[in-house]
Design a protein around this motif. Sequence first.
Motif, PDB file in Angstrom:
ATOM      1  N   THR A   1       0.818  -1.211   0.000  1.00 48.51           N
ATOM      2  CA  THR A   1       0.000   0.000   0.000  1.00 48.51           C
ATOM      3  C   THR A   1       0.853   1.263   0.000  1.00 48.51           C
ATOM      4  O   THR A   1       0.555   2.229  -0.722  1.00 48.51           O
ATOM      5  CB  THR A   1      -0.940   0.009   1.215  1.00 48.51           C
ATOM      6  OG1 THR A   1      -1.776  -1.145   1.159  1.00 48.51           O
ATOM      7  CG2 THR A   1      -1.815   1.252   1.218  1.00 48.51           C
ATOM      8  N   THR A   2       1.913   1.289   0.794  1.00 50.80           N
ATOM      9  CA  THR A   2       2.749   2.486   0.861  1.00 50.80           C
ATOM     10  C   THR A   2       3.443   2.759  -0.469  1.00 50.80           C
ATOM     11  O   THR A   2       3.695   3.921  -0.821  1.00 50.80           O
ATOM     12  CB  THR A   2       3.807   2.359   1.970  1.00 50.80           C
ATOM     13  OG1 THR A   2       4.564   1.159   1.775  1.00 50.80           O
ATOM     14  CG2 THR A   2       3.166   2.311   3.342  1.00 50.80           C
ATOM     15  N   VAL A   3       3.738   1.708  -1.218  1.00 49.75           N
ATOM     16  CA  VAL A   3       4.394   1.867  -2.509  1.00 49.75           C
ATOM     17  C   VAL A   3       3.390   2.299  -3.568  1.00 49.75           C
ATOM     18  O   VAL A   3       3.667   3.193  -4.373  1.00 49.75           O
ATOM     19  CB  VAL A   3       5.099   0.561  -2.927  1.00 49.75           C
ATOM     20  CG1 VAL A   3       5.780   0.737  -4.285  1.00 49.75           C
ATOM     21  CG2 VAL A   3       6.129   0.148  -1.882  1.00 49.75           C
ATOM     22  N   ILE A   4       2.222   1.676  -3.587  1.00 48.08           N
ATOM     23  CA  ILE A   4       1.206   2.045  -4.579  1.00 48.08           C
ATOM     24  C   ILE A   4       0.759   3.490  -4.376  1.00 48.08           C
ATOM     25  O   ILE A   4       0.362   4.174  -5.321  1.00 48.08           O
ATOM     26  CB  ILE A   4      -0.005   1.082  -4.527  1.00 48.08           C
ATOM     27  CG1 ILE A   4      -0.757   1.080  -5.885  1.00 48.08           C
ATOM     28  CG2 ILE A   4      -0.979   1.447  -3.430  1.00 48.08           C
ATOM     29  CD1 ILE A   4      -0.107   0.261  -6.940  1.00 48.08           C
ATOM     30  N   HIS A   5       0.865   3.980  -3.159  1.00 47.16           N
ATOM     31  CA  HIS A   5       0.536   5.385  -2.900  1.00 47.16           C
ATOM     32  C   HIS A   5       1.463   6.302  -3.688  1.00 47.16           C
ATOM     33  O   HIS A   5       1.022   7.295  -4.285  1.00 47.16           O
ATOM     34  CB  HIS A   5       0.622   5.686  -1.407  1.00 47.16           C
ATOM     35  CG  HIS A   5       0.390   7.127  -1.075  1.00 47.16           C
ATOM     36  ND1 HIS A   5       1.430   8.022  -0.922  1.00 47.16           N
ATOM     37  CD2 HIS A   5      -0.760   7.847  -0.903  1.00 47.16           C
ATOM     38  CE1 HIS A   5       0.934   9.219  -0.654  1.00 47.16           C
ATOM     39  NE2 HIS A   5      -0.385   9.143  -0.639  1.00 47.16           N
ATOM     40  N   SER A   6       2.751   5.975  -3.694  1.00 50.66           N
ATOM     41  CA  SER A   6       3.707   6.781  -4.466  1.00 50.66           C
ATOM     42  C   SER A   6       3.418   6.691  -5.954  1.00 50.66           C
ATOM     43  O   SER A   6       3.502   7.697  -6.680  1.00 50.66           O
ATOM     44  CB  SER A   6       5.136   6.311  -4.186  1.00 50.66           C
ATOM     45  OG  SER A   6       5.489   6.536  -2.838  1.00 50.66           O
ATOM     46  N   ALA A   7       3.070   5.496  -6.423  1.00 45.13           N
ATOM     47  CA  ALA A   7       2.725   5.329  -7.832  1.00 45.13           C
ATOM     48  C   ALA A   7       1.487   6.138  -8.185  1.00 45.13           C
ATOM     49  O   ALA A   7       1.419   6.785  -9.236  1.00 45.13           O
ATOM     50  CB  ALA A   7       2.499   3.843  -8.129  1.00 45.13           C
ATOM     51  N   MET A   8       0.506   6.128  -7.289  1.00 46.11           N
ATOM     52  CA  MET A   8      -0.714   6.892  -7.513  1.00 46.11           C
ATOM     53  C   MET A   8      -0.407   8.378  -7.642  1.00 46.11           C
ATOM     54  O   MET A   8      -0.958   9.065  -8.514  1.00 46.11           O
ATOM     55  CB  MET A   8      -1.688   6.648  -6.354  1.00 46.11           C
ATOM     56  CG  MET A   8      -2.988   7.439  -6.414  1.00 46.11           C
ATOM     57  SD  MET A   8      -2.865   9.039  -5.547  1.00 46.11           S
ATOM     58  CE  MET A   8      -2.726   8.511  -3.848  1.00 46.11           C
ATOM     59  N   GLU A   9       0.487   8.879  -6.802  1.00 47.21           N
ATOM     60  CA  GLU A   9       0.861  10.296  -6.881  1.00 47.21           C
ATOM     61  C   GLU A   9       1.532  10.611  -8.218  1.00 47.21           C
ATOM     62  O   GLU A   9       1.272  11.664  -8.814  1.00 47.21           O
ATOM     63  CB  GLU A   9       1.800  10.646  -5.732  1.00 47.21           C
ATOM     64  CG  GLU A   9       1.116  10.684  -4.367  1.00 47.21           C
ATOM     65  CD  GLU A   9       2.056  11.133  -3.272  1.00 47.21           C
ATOM     66  OE1 GLU A   9       1.637  11.940  -2.424  1.00 47.21           O
ATOM     67  OE2 GLU A   9       3.219  10.668  -3.250  1.00 47.21           O
ATOM     68  N   ASN A  10       2.387   9.709  -8.693  1.00 43.80           N
ATOM     69  CA  ASN A  10       3.049   9.916  -9.978  1.00 43.80           C
ATOM     70  C   ASN A  10       2.045   9.998 -11.116  1.00 43.80           C
ATOM     71  O   ASN A  10       2.111  10.888 -11.962  1.00 43.80           O
ATOM     72  CB  ASN A  10       4.039   8.777 -10.253  1.00 43.80           C
ATOM     73  CG  ASN A  10       5.439   9.081  -9.764  1.00 43.80           C
ATOM     74  OD1 ASN A  10       5.884  10.223  -9.784  1.00 43.80           O
ATOM     75  ND2 ASN A  10       6.149   8.053  -9.324  1.00 43.80           N
TER      76      ASN A  10
END
Length: 212
Positions: A72-81
């Motif tokens: 989840t913490t990683v997909i959050h960064s991807a979502m922001e990108n």
Amino acid sequence: MRLRNKPWAQDEINKESSIVIAHPEQKKGKWNKVFGNDNPIHIEVGTGKGQFLTKMGQANPDINYIGIEKYTTVIHSAMENVRDANVENVKLLNKDVLNLGDYFEEGEVSLVYINFTDPWPKARHEKRRLTYERFLSLYQTVLKPNGEIHFKTDNQGLFEYSLHSFSKYGLILNNVSLDLHKSDMVGNIMTEYEEKFSSKGMRIYRCEAVYR
């Protein structure tokens, strides 16, 4: 990989339901309706922070991209990108690749990207490698006939293992590169890890594997 805890990440992800698809099993066989077109679908397993897919989406508006990342913490960064780049042809799934068949119909996907995955170097962890035979079988169930895998890594051991795994499974190997950044490949899109490793002078290994 050590992950920084982001207790607020899920709430932020929930606000971007048009980017991170909450119930992908309901979209199985219907991804053309999600994107609003019949363009080819390419997926990235273990999409990380999303730089690769975001830039691929910008460079290829006639292709639909879906990134799959279980953390989840990683997909959050991807979502922001994806959000900040305002690319509409990129979606994300906060799911485990082991359940890939729950999210895509047979033949719904054209290409699978595997970029800088965990090498799991210990022999007892072989089954966790994303190029292990059970994963190759899983990809095949959702890929079109003659679908492809594009694989990149900085790890020579994993690359050698993967070439053997692909060949043993019956895939055809194309464009095998032992030093990608010194090759004649045009239009290579780099991941975050690729930028980091190549800046240190490390080799990047790449190949394409085609099902038959």
